[in-house]
Scaffold this active site. Sequence first.
Site, mmCIF file in Angstrom:
data_model
loop_
_atom_site.group_PDB
_atom_site.id
_atom_site.type_symbol
_atom_site.label_atom_id
_atom_site.label_comp_id
_atom_site.label_asym_id
_atom_site.label_seq_id
_atom_site.Cartn_x
_atom_site.Cartn_y
_atom_site.Cartn_z
ATOM 1 N N ASP A 88 0.803 -1.222 0.000
ATOM 2 C CA ASP A 88 0.000 0.000 0.000
ATOM 3 C C ASP A 88 0.838 1.276 0.000
ATOM 4 O OD1 ASP A 88 1.051 -0.090 2.538
ATOM 5 O OD2 ASP A 88 -0.787 -0.782 3.482
ATOM 6 N N GLU B 178 -0.842 -9.010 -1.278
ATOM 7 C CA GLU B 178 -1.358 -8.478 0.001
ATOM 8 C C GLU B 178 -2.530 -7.528 -0.260
ATOM 9 O OE1 GLU B 178 0.347 -5.513 2.967
ATOM 10 O OE2 GLU B 178 1.210 -7.344 3.755
ATOM 11 N N GLU C 247 -1.757 5.157 3.251
ATOM 12 C CA GLU C 247 -1.799 3.761 2.799
ATOM 13 C C GLU C 247 -3.208 3.240 2.540
ATOM 14 O OE1 GLU C 247 -0.035 4.887 5.376
ATOM 15 O OE2 GLU C 247 2.066 4.457 4.917
ATOM 16 N N HIS D 184 7.323 4.591 12.556
ATOM 17 C CA HIS D 184 7.575 5.399 11.363
ATOM 18 C C HIS D 184 6.335 5.998 10.709
ATOM 19 C CE1 HIS D 184 5.984 2.692 8.235
ATOM 20 N NE2 HIS D 184 6.369 1.704 9.015
ATOM 21 N N ARG E 172 3.335 8.014 9.127
ATOM 22 C CA ARG E 172 3.140 9.438 8.870
ATOM 23 C C ARG E 172 2.089 10.060 9.789
ATOM 24 N NH1 ARG E 172 5.118 11.814 3.677
ATOM 25 N NH2 ARG E 172 6.466 10.127 3.022
ATOM 26 N N HIS F 131 13.995 4.528 11.965
ATOM 27 C CA HIS F 131 13.672 4.735 10.544
ATOM 28 C C HIS F 131 14.334 6.038 10.074
ATOM 29 C CE1 HIS F 131 11.292 5.556 6.972
ATOM 30 N NE2 HIS F 131 10.748 4.356 7.046
HETATM 31 C C1 UD1 Z 1 7.082 4.388 3.330
HETATM 32 C C2 UD1 Z 1 5.634 4.099 2.954
HETATM 33 C C3 UD1 Z 1 4.932 3.389 4.096
HETATM 34 C C4 UD1 Z 1 5.709 2.164 4.536
HETATM 35 C C5 UD1 Z 1 7.141 2.552 4.846
HETATM 36 C C6 UD1 Z 1 7.962 1.337 5.157
HETATM 37 C C7 UD1 Z 1 4.461 5.692 1.512
HETATM 38 C C8 UD1 Z 1 3.759 6.991 1.427
HETATM 39 N N1 UD1 Z 1 4.947 5.373 2.720
HETATM 40 O O1 UD1 Z 1 7.067 5.312 4.419
HETATM 41 O O2 UD1 Z 1 3.634 2.990 3.665
HETATM 42 O O3 UD1 Z 1 5.082 1.647 5.675
HETATM 43 O O4 UD1 Z 1 7.719 3.194 3.703
HETATM 44 O O5 UD1 Z 1 9.142 1.670 5.811
HETATM 45 O O6 UD1 Z 1 4.574 5.019 0.521
HETATM 46 N N2 UD1 Z 1 14.674 7.490 3.881
HETATM 47 C C9 UD1 Z 1 16.030 7.353 3.750
HETATM 48 N N3 UD1 Z 1 16.530 6.136 3.368
HETATM 49 C C10 UD1 Z 1 15.752 5.065 3.128
HETATM 50 C C11 UD1 Z 1 14.362 5.211 3.278
HETATM 51 C C12 UD1 Z 1 13.829 6.436 3.636
HETATM 52 O O7 UD1 Z 1 16.784 8.300 3.960
HETATM 53 O O8 UD1 Z 1 16.263 3.986 2.784
HETATM 54 C C13 UD1 Z 1 14.117 8.813 4.283
HETATM 55 C C14 UD1 Z 1 14.159 9.846 3.139
HETATM 56 O O9 UD1 Z 1 14.391 11.110 3.682
HETATM 57 C C15 UD1 Z 1 12.732 9.757 2.571
HETATM 58 C C16 UD1 Z 1 11.948 9.572 3.845
HETATM 59 O O10 UD1 Z 1 12.736 8.672 4.639
HETATM 60 O O11 UD1 Z 1 12.341 10.908 1.868
HETATM 61 C C17 UD1 Z 1 10.559 9.060 3.678
HETATM 62 O O12 UD1 Z 1 10.485 7.938 2.825
HETATM 63 P P1 UD1 Z 1 9.034 7.531 2.216
HETATM 64 O O13 UD1 Z 1 9.188 6.269 1.434
HETATM 65 O O14 UD1 Z 1 8.404 8.683 1.543
HETATM 66 O O15 UD1 Z 1 8.138 7.306 3.499
HETATM 67 P P2 UD1 Z 1 8.289 6.301 4.680
HETATM 68 O O16 UD1 Z 1 7.915 7.065 5.898
HETATM 69 O O17 UD1 Z 1 9.573 5.594 4.615
HETATM 70 N N1 UDP Z 2 12.631 -4.532 9.456
HETATM 71 C C1 UDP Z 2 13.985 -4.657 9.148
HETATM 72 N N2 UDP Z 2 14.878 -3.874 9.830
HETATM 73 C C2 UDP Z 2 14.491 -2.975 10.776
HETATM 74 C C3 UDP Z 2 13.117 -2.836 11.049
HETATM 75 C C4 UDP Z 2 12.219 -3.624 10.375
HETATM 76 O O1 UDP Z 2 14.361 -5.467 8.307
HETATM 77 O O2 UDP Z 2 15.352 -2.303 11.363
HETATM 78 C C5 UDP Z 2 11.659 -5.350 8.699
HETATM 79 C C6 UDP Z 2 10.620 -6.100 9.511
HETATM 80 O O3 UDP Z 2 11.056 -7.403 9.846
HETATM 81 C C7 UDP Z 2 9.404 -6.130 8.587
HETATM 82 C C8 UDP Z 2 9.578 -4.878 7.744
HETATM 83 O O4 UDP Z 2 10.911 -4.445 7.908
HETATM 84 O O5 UDP Z 2 9.434 -7.245 7.708
HETATM 85 C C9 UDP Z 2 8.606 -3.816 8.167
HETATM 86 O O6 UDP Z 2 8.922 -2.629 7.531
HETATM 87 P P1 UDP Z 2 8.353 -1.225 7.991
HETATM 88 O O7 UDP Z 2 8.000 -1.276 9.426
HETATM 89 O O8 UDP Z 2 9.344 -0.208 7.542
HETATM 90 O O9 UDP Z 2 7.080 -1.044 7.085
HETATM 91 P P2 UDP Z 2 5.552 -1.503 7.199
HETATM 92 O O10 UDP Z 2 5.511 -2.973 7.364
HETATM 93 O O11 UDP Z 2 4.935 -0.750 8.339
HETATM 94 O O12 UDP Z 2 4.964 -1.043 5.907
#
Ligand code: UD1
Ligand code: UDP
Length: 367
Positions: free
Chosen positions: A98, A120, A134, A206, A208, A239
Amino acid sequence: MKNKRVLCVVGTRPEAIKMAPVILALQKQEWADVQVLATAQHRQMLDQVLAVFGIVPDYDLDIMRSNQGLTELTARLLVALDKILAKASPDIVLAQGDTTTVMTTSLACFYRQISFGHVEAGLRTGNIYNPFPEEMNRVVASHLSAMHFAPTTSAKENLLRENISADCVYVTGNTVIDALLETARQDFAIGIDLDAAKQLILLTSHRRENFGAPMRDTFTAMLELVERNDTVELLYPVHPNPNVTRPAYEILGGHSRIHLVEPLGYTQFVQAMKQAYLIISDSGGVQEEAPALGKPVLVLREETERPEAVAAGVVRLVGTNQSLIISEAEKLLTDKEYYRSMARGVSPYGDGKAAARIVSIIKNRDC
Ligand code: UD1
Ligand code: UDP
């Protein structure tokens, strides 16, 4: 003969974890011409997972920008995805979950009239602002999908209630359990100096919708919990979203029994879940994995699209209310009978064979 071109799209850490079993199973099929597209909505966290599973993308959009906004991320993804769809011309595109990557992939496929298979499918809270964005991402993806791989029967029922044809909905289990069972078979070093005599609490946060005051409240509650209980050690892989790292280090930094670390590799994180006494999290994937490992989870959300483990009594919703987080955690730390009731080891989300089911459906369907 390879007669079906399947493009698998991954953008963030959880998508890569949950798509890896599907990609690896597809790669073994003689009928499937498999390509992997990384949008890299996440950069470091996506690369971490792809490396663990040995997946090398055929296309990489390198889309991530620091602190990216939803509108610009959506716009950039849509344009970039369309170029790859035009070039790769797949028969079917698969994506999981999502995120913005998934929603835009389903839309880009619709514009090119390419079959989209949603892994999923059917998770719902019924509240478009929780989780945000999401819930709406998955509603959009569902209505643009040709195939819906629902993890549970209640996810299937959600889809049928939205008038999605039952002929295209398959209950497969969640591929996260495939990845978990494969990974959890072995032990790995976490690489962090933990005190084995302490009760380990593992935290992730993490979402939003929790940015700002709710997230600060959570961190303040975690600090108080650790300070009140010297039997406890907290491990928090933070995160990398700046909206998370800033308050996390400000509120929880510098405490001897709190380990703030970079996101753990998947194998290390699975090991940390295995070693944890208790998990506190707003993560979707963690709510699915922890029950299968027999670990109680307190969920930092008011509602969840994953009601099965709550109904089984092994996951409890605590929201971001400080006193509720502390009281529920302390009950689990001290009341052994209560703890045992939540540490039963149930797996309502899958049996580890979801990817095989998905691959067999794709093989046999004229999509
Ligand atoms: C995103 C997804 C969320 C999911 C989560 C899993 C959307 C809107 N959100 O949220 O549904 O649960 O991923 O973790 O699709 N960043 C880094 N390095 C990384 C990843 C992220 O620096 O490897 C930082 C960057 O500044 C980036 C910010 O995190 O802009 C946000 O990343 P984004 O994918 O937009 O949102 P998440 O909060 O990670
Ligand atoms: N996870 C990981 N390293 C971490 C934290 C989480 O590999 O430091 C894994 C965890 O086992 C799960 C997935 O990341 O499978 C969950 O990701 P996240 O919480 O970022 O996203 P969500 O599931 O909420 O979309």
